[in-house]
Write an enzyme that holds these catalytic residues in place. Structure first.
Site, PDB file in Angstrom:
ATOM      1  N   ASN A  12      18.400 -55.767  48.570  1.00 30.75           N
ATOM      2  CA  ASN A  12      18.816 -57.166  48.570  1.00 30.75           C
ATOM      3  C   ASN A  12      19.266 -57.513  47.160  1.00 30.75           C
ATOM      4  OD1 ASN A  12      19.037 -59.928  48.688  1.00 30.75           O
ATOM      5  ND2 ASN A  12      16.839 -60.319  49.000  1.00 30.75           N
ATOM      6  N   TRP A  13      20.563 -57.540  46.977  1.00 33.98           N
ATOM      7  CA  TRP A  13      21.089 -57.750  45.619  1.00 33.98           C
ATOM      8  C   TRP A  13      20.972 -59.209  45.172  1.00 33.98           C
ATOM      9  CZ3 TRP A  13      26.379 -54.672  45.268  1.00 33.98           C
ATOM     10  CH2 TRP A  13      26.142 -53.321  45.568  1.00 33.98           C
ATOM     11  N   LYS A  14      20.684 -60.101  46.124  1.00 33.46           N
ATOM     12  CA  LYS A  14      20.586 -61.537  45.808  1.00 33.46           C
ATOM     13  C   LYS A  14      21.887 -62.007  45.138  1.00 33.46           C
ATOM     14  CE  LYS A  14      15.635 -60.985  45.719  1.00 33.46           C
ATOM     15  NZ  LYS A  14      14.322 -61.496  45.290  1.00 33.46           N
ATOM     16  N   HIS A  97      14.958 -65.201  54.299  1.00 29.74           N
ATOM     17  CA  HIS A  97      14.329 -64.784  53.037  1.00 29.74           C
ATOM     18  C   HIS A  97      13.627 -65.998  52.424  1.00 29.74           C
ATOM     19  CE1 HIS A  97      13.830 -63.517  48.901  1.00 29.74           C
ATOM     20  NE2 HIS A  97      13.950 -62.276  49.341  1.00 29.74           N
ATOM     21  N   GLU A  99      13.506 -67.090  49.541  1.00 29.15           N
ATOM     22  CA  GLU A  99      14.312 -67.885  48.609  1.00 29.15           C
ATOM     23  C   GLU A  99      15.216 -68.855  49.369  1.00 29.15           C
ATOM     24  OE1 GLU A  99      15.762 -64.530  46.359  1.00 29.15           O
ATOM     25  OE2 GLU A  99      13.746 -64.266  45.546  1.00 29.15           O
ATOM     26  N   GLU A 167       7.341 -60.027  53.145  1.00 35.85           N
ATOM     27  CA  GLU A 167       7.508 -60.204  51.704  1.00 35.85           C
ATOM     28  C   GLU A 167       6.604 -61.343  51.240  1.00 35.85           C
ATOM     29  OE1 GLU A 167      11.601 -58.567  50.408  1.00 35.85           O
ATOM     30  OE2 GLU A 167      11.842 -60.649  50.964  1.00 35.85           O
ATOM     31  N   GLY A 173       9.601 -60.330  42.774  1.00 35.28           N
ATOM     32  CA  GLY A 173      10.050 -60.429  41.388  1.00 35.28           C
ATOM     33  C   GLY A 173       8.932 -60.620  40.372  1.00 35.28           C
ATOM     34  N   SER A 213       8.408 -56.575  44.706  1.00 30.01           N
ATOM     35  CA  SER A 213       8.092 -55.720  43.554  1.00 30.01           C
ATOM     36  C   SER A 213       7.929 -54.241  43.914  1.00 30.01           C
ATOM     37  CB  SER A 213       6.849 -56.247  42.817  1.00 30.01           C
ATOM     38  OG  SER A 213       7.099 -57.534  42.292  1.00 30.01           O
ATOM     39  N   GLY A 234      14.522 -55.845  45.963  1.00 33.19           N
ATOM     40  CA  GLY A 234      15.367 -56.757  45.199  1.00 33.19           C
ATOM     41  C   GLY A 234      15.758 -56.139  43.871  1.00 33.19           C
ATOM     42  N   GLY A 235      14.992 -56.444  42.834  1.00 31.91           N
ATOM     43  CA  GLY A 235      15.339 -56.018  41.476  1.00 31.91           C
ATOM     44  C   GLY A 235      15.669 -54.540  41.348  1.00 31.91           C
TER      45      GLY A 235
HETATM   46  P1  PGA Z   1      11.890 -57.821  44.382  1.00 24.02           P
HETATM   47  O1  PGA Z   1      12.553 -58.717  45.561  1.00 24.02           O
HETATM   48  O2  PGA Z   1      11.957 -56.396  44.834  1.00 24.02           O
HETATM   49  O3  PGA Z   1      12.735 -58.113  43.191  1.00 24.02           O
HETATM   50  O4  PGA Z   1      10.470 -58.299  44.253  1.00 24.02           O
HETATM   51  C1  PGA Z   1      12.356 -58.396  46.910  1.00 24.02           C
HETATM   52  C2  PGA Z   1      13.070 -59.391  47.777  1.00 24.02           C
HETATM   53  O5  PGA Z   1      13.024 -60.599  47.474  1.00 24.02           O
HETATM   54  O6  PGA Z   1      13.684 -59.030  48.800  1.00 24.02           O
END
Ligand code: PGA
Length: 251
Positions: A12-14, A97, A99, A167, A173, A213, A234-235
């Site tokens: 997930n590149w956001k 998600h 967010e 999640e 993050g 994470s 994500g990251g």
């Molecule tokens: P993260 O994000 O790996 O940066 O914690 C995961 C996500 O929100 O899908």
């Protein structure tokens, strides 16, 4: 991980990636992906979907969006329908998600409508659920997650068209993760909530991803958990080397 469930490693590149770096990342994932036994999905920002789909042709790496609108078309300025995502080359879409739930006020009913639209357009829905830190501290994690599954996973979901990602909001993050036994407890609970909503066969076969994470250093431990069938990353999905190293950890 159940032997019968092929793991999914989804990035997930956001809101990250301009054309040059984003397409280079897609190219590097595509170049490395053939060597693993998992399924790969990359979810770039909407601006890169069409170009990334060209880069990924023939690689076996699936292309996913990070959201879609619930309606098939109409007066929704700035939104993108599920059919438009298919048209741009997507096979998957992340829905609900945390967010989006937080930044855009998406509740379970909104996520359900979006996931239903995604399935109707032929996309595989990656439906996200997860508790906040306050909910976990209050001992409500299992109840919150089960309610999100009941409220956001469509009734016509199958193991072929739907993936659920757990999640925990506080793990995203943050560099923090639940313990493996905490994750297993939630994943087993999600599987039984799905069995209650759909049927036992669908629940047993559905891929349940862990996200929050996940990185090369902890992926082996997280991906070895019985009911964890892959990761939503994500990251660490923003560097091909790290993303592929996580895939390398699939048991
Ligand atoms: P993260 O994000 O790996 O940066 O914690 C995961 C996500 O929100 O899908």
């Amino acid at each position: 991980m159940g032997a019968e469930r092929t793991p999914v490693i989804a990035g997930n590149w956001k809101m990250n990636g301009l054309k040059q770096d984003g397409l280079a990342l897609a190219r590097d994932v595509a170049a490395g992906a053939g060597a693993y036994r998992c399924e790969f999905v990359v979810c770039p920002p909407a601006t890169l979907l069409a170009a990334a789909s060209e880069v990924l042709v023939g690689s076996g790496v699936h292309l996913g969006a990070q959201d879609c609108h619930a309606e098939p078309d109409g007066a929704h300025t700035g939104d993108i329908s599920a059919a438009m995502l298919v048209d741009a080359g997507c096979s998957h879409a992340i829905l609900g998600h945390s967010e989006r739930r937080a930044d855009h006020g998406e509740d379970d009913a909104t996520v359900l409508a979006k996931a239903t639209a995604a399935l109707a357009a032929g996309l595989t829905a990656i439906v996200c659920v997860g508790e906040t830190e306050a909910e976990r501290d209050a001992g409500q994690a299992l109840d919150v997650v089960a309610a999100q599954v009941a409220g956001s996973v469509p009734e016509n979901a199958t193991a072929a068209n739907t993936i659920v990602a757990y999640e925990p909001v506080w793990a995203i993050g943050s560099g923090r993760t639940p313990t493996p036994s905490e994750i297993q407890a939630v994943h087993a609970h999600i599987r039984s909530a799905i069995a209650g909503r759909l049927d036992g066969g669908a629940a047993a076969a559905m891929r349940l991803l862990y996200g929050g994470s996940m990185k090369p250093g902890n992926a082996a431990e997280l991906l070895a958990i019985e009911d964890v069938d892959g990761g939503l990353i994500g990251g660490a999905s923003l560097k091909a080397e790290d993303f592929l190293a996580i895939a390398q950890s699939c048991p």
